[in-house]
Design an enzyme around this catalytic site. Structure first.
Site, short mmCIF file in Angstrom:
data_model
loop_
_atom_site.label_atom_id
_atom_site.label_comp_id
_atom_site.label_asym_id
_atom_site.label_seq_id
_atom_site.Cartn_x
_atom_site.Cartn_y
_atom_site.Cartn_z
CB CYS A 27 -0.98 -0.05 1.16
SG CYS A 27 -2.44 0.97 0.88
CG HIS A 75 -3.51 -3.64 3.39
ND1 HIS A 75 -2.42 -3.18 4.11
CD2 HIS A 75 -4.16 -2.53 2.95
CE1 HIS A 75 -2.43 -1.86 4.11
NE2 HIS A 75 -3.47 -1.43 3.42
CD GLU A 117 -1.10 -6.41 5.31
OE1 GLU A 117 -0.87 -6.66 4.11
OE2 GLU A 117 -1.26 -5.25 5.75
N1 GLN Z 1 -2.06 6.66 3.02
C1 GLN Z 1 -2.15 5.91 1.82
C2 GLN Z 1 -3.52 6.01 1.17
O1 GLN Z 1 -4.48 6.39 1.80
C3 GLN Z 1 -1.80 4.44 2.05
C4 GLN Z 1 -2.79 3.73 2.90
C5 GLN Z 1 -2.27 2.42 3.42
O2 GLN Z 1 -1.07 2.18 3.39
N2 GLN Z 1 -3.18 1.58 3.88
O3 GLN Z 1 -3.65 5.68 0.02
#
Ligand code: GLN
Length: 542
Positions: free
Chosen positions: A380, A514, A516
């Site tokens: 992310c 994600h 994970e």
């Molecule tokens: N802050 C970033 C976004 O909102 C990444 C979010 C995250 O890593 N879950 O896109």
């Protein structure tokens, strides 16, 4: 017939109610029952999505897009049952529902009160969305004695009464500390905690006692006597070296038998716990080890990255190695050279994150990994930072940045203002609410044939869980491609970059989702399995 098991905690917090609930779920499953686990959280936020990870720990995201407590991650990993929106509720959500009903006129003429309106709403939630489950395990967050949890305890008391013993049961988790000066285990805190619970009308059927050393028979009898439970229903929950031992330990102490007996279910057959024994053996007897640096900014609280550290451990299980984690606060790279912190590690992982603080350090970590051919996994925010790094240092885009940190001339990462969810277009703006408005939950992603990730997943399209508001800007795709990056996963409409990789690098993958959140000890996520494998190769080089 669905039976409800309510799990409360006493004496102190952090006793591991979530793991206890998950382990009981696994034991009942091993006896052939269908289980479901849910959690009631007493705080006023509508969900944990707006809370700091350093306060609350990780936000666990479900397929259906709910931002929930990290305990739901334990439930999923231990039982394999996908959690849903209907598995976690907070006081905030209960109250907003009750208040919305009041405004609509649903209670017309009535005075809206905690009892019965709030407790009714809680009871309705606990019993909602249940079909053919044999057991629903309901964990109540917080500790008995907290003002906040009173409506939840009152609601489960009422439910216990309504459902009767045949369909409900109460388990209370407490602490039995060892006082070294006296050389004794102390049962008094447990007695007090049960008294407190009794004062609220709840008599626990089973007591789980967290302790560091075995419970002598005399103490067991004492707890049983004072707390009004049978001695067999006092279950020692002794500290263990790996969480996968917890279901085994509880079974040895008779927890599942006590639960079955309570509901008059047969106990003559032993549950099949072989898969737990296998996992414990693999964890305890690895054939090697690798060190992975996790470069994040919530590293002071390990719970902030719970699913991540579990998924890395699963990657280790799949490769028969122990994965040592080197937690590095990314801000350190803004003061000190990254080399000295990273040159000994076998892989670098930059996890999810929010906000500008620490971002430059993560960009440094991605640069180090790219230049030194060290395996890099960007999740992310970690993918977004890797793209900014490539734009700045390879493609020569001056001032490349993310609009998350303020206005920028070259927004390599920008706010998502529109995307498709199912058949609907979702729209967002700079001034919208922050709570519950990210791109959340499962979305499909199409993999590009011939890429590393296509080989790793072994299928042309995948579904993964998301939680982000910003996105790698497709307008910069040509420049990033020229810099050697391949966009190996895209949203089906081809608009949102989901995965990037460098084909000429040992292992460099960035994902917008994600992974994970979906890894399980019995089914390690392919990306984590592959990343740890790459780290293992790297460990033979350094
Ligand atoms: N802050 C970033 C976004 O909102 C990444 C979010 C995250 O890593 N879950 O896109």
């Amino acid at each position: 017939m669905t039976r409800f098991v309510f799990i409360t905690g006493g004496v102190v917090s952090s006793l591991g109610k979530g793991l206890t609930s998950a382990a009981l779920g696994a034991l009942l499953q091993a006896r052939g029952y269908k289980v479901r686990l849910r959690k009631l959280d007493p705080y006023l936020n509508v969900d944990p999505g707006t809370m700091s990870p350093t306060q609350h720990g990780e936000v666990f995201v479900t397929d259906d897009g709910a931002e929930t407590d990290l305990d739901l991650g334990h439930y999923e990993r231990f039982t394999g049952v996908s959690a849903r929106q209907s598995d976690n509720v907070t006081t905030g959500r209960i109250y907003s529902t009750v208040i919305a009903k009041e405004r609509r006129g649903d209670y017309l003429g009535g005075t809206v009160q905690v009892i019965p309106h709030v407790t009714d709403e809680i009871k309705e939630f606990v019993q909602s969305d249940v079909t053919d489950e044999d057991f629903v395990l309901v964990e109540i967050g917080g500790t008995v004695g907290d003002i906040e949890s009173l409506p939840f305890l009152e609601a489960i008391r009422q439910l216990g009464n309504e459902l009767g013993n045949e369909r409900s049961m109460f388990i209370h988790l407490t602490l039995v500390p060892f006082i070294s000066a006296a050389g004794e285990l102390k049962t008094k805190p447990t007695q007090h905690s049960v008294k407190e619970l009794l004062g609220l009308g709840i008599q626990p059927d089973v007591l789980m006692c967290r302790m560091e050393r075995p419970l002598p028979a005399s103490d067991r009898k004492k707890i049983a006597l004072f707390c009004n439970v049978r001695p067999e229903a006092v279950i020692p929950a002794i500290d263990v070296d790996t969480i996968y031992q917890v279901p085994i330990g509880y079974h040895e102490e008779g927890l599942d038998v006590q639960v079955c007996k309570h509901f008059a279910l047969p106990t003559d057959k032993e549950p099949d716990l072989s898969r737990w024994h296998n996992i414990v053996k693999r964890v305890r007897e690895p054939e090697g080890e690798v060190t992975i640096a996790v470069v994040g900014k919530y590293v002071q609280l390990k719970d902030a990255y719970k699913s991540l550290s579990e998924a890395l451990a699963h990657g280790g299980i799949a490769n028969n190695v122990r994965v040592n984690l080197d937690w590095i606060d990314s801000e350190i790279f803004e003061r000190e050279d990254a080399v000295k912190h990273l040159e000994h590690v076998h892989g670098i992982l930059v996890p999810g994150g929010f906000g500008e603080r620490g971002a430059e350090g993560k960009i440094q970590a991605a640069k180090f990994a790219r230049e030194r051919n060290v395996p890099y996994f960007g999740i992310c925010f970690g993918m977004q930072m890797a793209c900014i790094e490539a734009a700045r240092n390879v493609a020569g885009v001056v001032g490349a940045n993310s609009s998350e940190f303020g206005p920028t001339k070259n927004p390599i990462v920008g706010l998502m203002t529109e995307w498709i969810k199912g058949n609907e277009v979702q729209k967002r703006s700079e001034t919208g609410d922050l709570g519950g408005t990210m791109r959340l939950g499962a979305y499909p992603c199409v993999l590009k044939a011939g890429t590393k990730v296509a080989a790793i997943y072994g299928q042309p399209s995948i579904s993964e869980r998301h939680r982000h508001r910003y996105e790698v800007n497709i307008n910069y795709k040509p420049q990033l491609e020229k810099a050697g990056m391949v966009f190996s996963g895209m949203s089906p409409d081809g608009v949102l970059p989901e995965i990037i990789e460098y084909p000429d690098h040992a292992w460099f993958v960035g994902v917008q989702f994600h992974p994970e959140l979906k890894s399980k000890p019995f089914a390690p996520h392919p990306l984590f399995q592959s990343f740890v494998e790459a780290a293992l190769v790297q460990s033979r080089l350094v």
